[in-house]
Write an enzyme that holds these catalytic residues in place. Structure first.
Site, PDB file in Angstrom:
ATOM      1  CB  CYS A  25      -5.387 -15.643  53.750  1.00  0.00           C
ATOM      2  SG  CYS A  25      -3.652 -15.755  54.179  1.00  0.00           S
ATOM      3  NE  ARG A  51      -9.633 -17.677  50.041  1.00  0.00           N
ATOM      4  CZ  ARG A  51      -9.817 -16.674  49.200  1.00  0.00           C
ATOM      5  NH1 ARG A  51     -10.815 -16.715  48.348  1.00  0.00           N
ATOM      6  NH2 ARG A  51      -9.033 -15.641  49.198  1.00  0.00           N
ATOM      7  CD1 TRP A  74      -1.335 -21.499  52.038  1.00  0.00           C
ATOM      8  CD2 TRP A  74      -0.123 -19.763  51.338  1.00  0.00           C
ATOM      9  NE1 TRP A  74      -0.453 -21.957  51.096  1.00  0.00           N
ATOM     10  CE2 TRP A  74       0.313 -20.912  50.648  1.00  0.00           C
ATOM     11  CE3 TRP A  74       0.510 -18.550  51.060  1.00  0.00           C
ATOM     12  CZ2 TRP A  74       1.332 -20.892  49.702  1.00  0.00           C
ATOM     13  CZ3 TRP A  74       1.521 -18.527  50.127  1.00  0.00           C
ATOM     14  CH2 TRP A  74       1.923 -19.684  49.461  1.00  0.00           C
ATOM     15  CG  ASN A  97      -7.177 -12.665  53.451  1.00  0.00           C
ATOM     16  OD1 ASN A  97      -6.893 -13.249  54.487  1.00  0.00           O
ATOM     17  ND2 ASN A  97      -8.261 -12.923  52.749  1.00  0.00           N
ATOM     18  N   GLY A  98      -3.147 -10.770  52.535  1.00  0.00           N
ATOM     19  CA  GLY A  98      -2.259  -9.944  51.730  1.00  0.00           C
ATOM     20  C   GLY A  98      -0.948  -9.658  52.448  1.00  0.00           C
ATOM     21  CD  GLU A 107      -3.473 -27.567  33.606  1.00  0.00           C
ATOM     22  OE1 GLU A 107      -4.330 -27.794  34.481  1.00  0.00           O
ATOM     23  OE2 GLU A 107      -2.591 -26.677  33.745  1.00  0.00           O
ATOM     24  CE  LYS A 131      -4.586 -29.339  37.684  1.00  0.00           C
ATOM     25  NZ  LYS A 131      -4.147 -28.212  36.986  1.00  0.00           N
ATOM     26  CD  GLU A 134      -1.999 -28.292  40.525  1.00  0.00           C
ATOM     27  OE1 GLU A 134      -1.700 -27.187  41.001  1.00  0.00           O
ATOM     28  OE2 GLU A 134      -2.796 -28.419  39.586  1.00  0.00           O
ATOM     29  CG  HIS A 148      18.031 -29.618  21.134  1.00  0.00           C
ATOM     30  ND1 HIS A 148      19.115 -29.467  20.297  1.00  0.00           N
ATOM     31  CD2 HIS A 148      16.942 -29.702  20.320  1.00  0.00           C
ATOM     32  CE1 HIS A 148      18.699 -29.446  19.039  1.00  0.00           C
ATOM     33  NE2 HIS A 148      17.389 -29.593  19.028  1.00  0.00           N
ATOM     34  CE  LYS A 180      -9.754 -23.367  42.618  1.00  0.00           C
ATOM     35  NZ  LYS A 180      -9.398 -24.421  41.651  1.00  0.00           N
TER      36      LYS A 180
END
Length: 609
Positions: free
Chosen positions: A2, A27, A74, A100-101, A482, A486, A489, A505, A604
């Site tokens: 947002c 974002r 968002w 936002n939130g 990581e 990448k 996503e 295992h 973001k």
């Protein structure tokens, strides 16, 4: 996640607000809208989808008004559609808000407003509750209605409001999610992110938690929750518009990958004296302080969490202090063993990640010393920490983090070396050796970037795989997590990472002919063990892409493809190993035709729990 932009001045607000919203596209969002205070009341236009949809919907329409607010949403409460998009208005059209939130008690307030005031809601959002609540409380002064509304709301939020009867005023309130006010020439701004204002203002006020900001064209006033006027120093923003532009690259992500030699050097050199000794301005840890710590917690989310895994390795090796790395969204709900003998390290690119911020507060309430590693000066995490270690990555626009991660690694290595020298657990000579290795990183990263055509060609062979596995041992396993993140996503390939010794295992059951495995084998002391693990998947006829140090010829016997990184000490290989994995993810996503800078469903800066 947002974005909020507001303007009040003497120019037409709509193009300025939309321009600011475009700067916040990175974002993550799924709808956009604007509200303008006009001579005929408040005019709201909003549209699901990209900002381009909003622009198309208002093309040819007279969108006049010199005060207004805008938003990119968002979705959290309610589907991403036109009705749920922001801004939201009160039932009588007197008030408009962007938010936002999350409002945690929105259902309770919604029922109260329906029952007591006959309010008819038109959206499924928690945000509309704010507009309707302010609307029923408004008696001619927007600040009063906002204060009263806030007293009834629970959650983590920032919102901005305008009123039809006060055409030159914006009021915004911050509780746990970011808000800044920008100073212009005969105008003023509000925003959730300084990137939105770089074109218009380099002088900003940081709005603290539980504070209100009131903006008119000629004045910015800040008040705390008790309505006391607050004095605030102006912060000069040093980022430029050029820093936030693509600079000729096809995508921000590729630009930011290629900026890593520079930002790694910047982050490193700002913490080294002319003689190469570490100096950590902003961090007041002494040998006596370190002697009191029985444990260190590193808490973060996503990519920052993966940087924390490497940080754990470095601190335990150099400083010999036990370190636990935890995901912020889990940390605060498991009653962690934190007290005054704990050092709590928060890692956050934005410094506004809500789970990390809440974990920080939890640790601080139990007496822990808080040190943060953040990229954004003056962010919430930075302001609430005892010590701050700033990375110097500059603005990172692509949702998938690259240069922020590598600068976080540099910070963690420097911090670990600093602790080790204070505690006497490493010699000065060893410290100098590792610093020497770190100083070579910018040039060695550039070597990898200069050879990116090899990685691009491998990506063209593997881009259509349905799943990919990353394996590694020791610190390589941390980098594997990581690298896997990448890839998933931005390419949406189902990738996963495991410690290579765990293959037998369970995960080896998934190995079948032509399964793709990316094997990180950069640790000299663990190479024989890793070689055996690669043999295990090779025996199942997997396609193996290995990443090793240059000069390793043995790996070719068990690999389909090999990517080499420049030779370096085992301790610092993560800084180099991640670069080809970032490039691989980028090229795979490009071959698949994905929206690399704005992957679906991702934001973001995650400012909700």
């Amino acid at each position: 996640m947002c974005g909020i932009v507001g303007y009040t001045g003497h120019e037409q607000a709509c193009p300025i607000i939309i321009d600011g919203l475009k700067k916040l596209e990175y974002r993550g969002y799924d709808s956009a809208g604007v509200a303008l205070v006009t001579s005929r009341g408040i005019k709201v236009r909003k549209k699901a989808g990209r900002i381009a949809n909003l622009e198309e919907s208002i093309r040819g329409e007279r969108m006049e008004g010199t005060t207004g607010i805008g938003h990119t949403r968002w979705a959290t409460h309610g589907s991403p559609n036109d009705l749920n998009a922001h801004p939201h208005m009160s039932m009588g059209g007197q008030i408009a808000i962007v938010h936002n939130g999350i409002i945690e008690n929105y259902a309770e307030l919604r029922e109260e407003l329906k029952k007591d005031y006959g309010i008819e809601f038109i959206s499924d959002t928690d945000s509309e509750v704010i507009a309707q609540l302010i609307g029923v409380l408004y008696e001619g002064k927007l600040e009063d209605a906002v204060y009263e509304a806030v007293s009834r709301m629970r959650g983590a939020y920032t919102f901005a409001a305008v009123a039809a009867d006060e055409p030159e005023k914006m009021v915004a309130y911050r509780k746990d999610t970011p808000l800044i006010a920008g100073i212009g020439r005969d105008c003023n701004f509000i925003a959730s992110d300084m990137t939105a204002l770089l074109k218009y203002s380099s002088d900003i006020y940081l709005i603290e938690n539980d504070e209100m900001v009131v903006c008119t064209p000629d004045k910015i006033q800040i008040f705390n929750k008790d309505r006391k006027r607050m004095d605030r120093q102006v912060l000069k923003v040093t980022w430029s518009m050029e820093d936030a532009e693509k600079g000729g690259y096809q995508h921000f992500m590729l630009k930011e990958i290629n900026e890593q030699p520079r930002v790694v050097k910047e982050t490193l050199e700002r913490r080294l004296n002319a003689d190469g000794k570490i100096h950590l301005d902003g961090i007041e840890l002494t040998a006596e302080d370190l002697s009191k710590f029985t444990k260190i917690y590193i808490v973060a989310c996503g990519t920052a969490y993966h940087a924390g895994l490497v940080g754990k390795y470095a601190i335990e090796k150099f400083a010999r202090i036990p370190v636990e790395v935890d995901i912020a969204s889990e940390f605060r709900y498991r009653d962690p063993f934190v007290d005054e003998n704990t050092l709590f390290i928060a890692i956050s690119q934005s410094g506004e990640t809500l789970d990390t911020l809440m974990s920080l507060r939890e640790a601080k309430s139990k007496g822990a010393r808080v040190l943060s590693v953040v990229n954004v000066v003056g962010s919430s995490v930075a302001r609430e920490s005892d010590d701050v270690f700033y990375t110097w990555a500059g603005p990172e626009i692509a949702v998938a983090s690259t240069k922020a991660y590598t600068t976080q690694l540099i910070c963690m290595y420097l911090l670990a070396l600093y602790m080790g020298t204070l505690r006497g657990t490493i010699t000065e000579e060893y410290c100098d050796t590792i610093i020497g290795e770190l100083r070579q990183m910018p040039d060695k990263i550039q070597q990898i970037l200069d050879g990116s055509h090899k990685i691009e060609s491998i990506a063209k062979l593997l881009y259509n795989r349905n799943s990919i596995f990353f394996i590694g041992r020791g610190v390589d396993s941390a980098v594997a997590y990581e690298g896997s993140l990448k890839l998933k996503e931005i390419s949406y390939i189902n990738s996963s990472a495991i410690a290579a010794g765990e293959l037998k295992h369970g995960t080896i059951a998934l190995m079948e002919p032509d399964t793709t495995v990316i094997a990180l084998a950069t640790q000299d002391r663990l190479f024989e063990k890793m070689y055996s693990n690669i043999e295990e998947v090779r025996a199942r006829h997997a396609h193996i892409l290995s990443v090793v140090k240059e000069g390793n010829k043995m790996i070719r016997k068990v690999s389909t493809d090999v990517i080499y990184i420049p030779a370096c000490a085992d301790e610092v290989t993560p800084i180099l190993t991640i670069i080809p994995l970032q490039l691989f993810a980028y090229y795979v996503a490009r071959e698949r035709g994905e929206n690399i800078d704005k992957p679906r469903n991702l934001a973001k800066s995650v400012t909700v729990e």
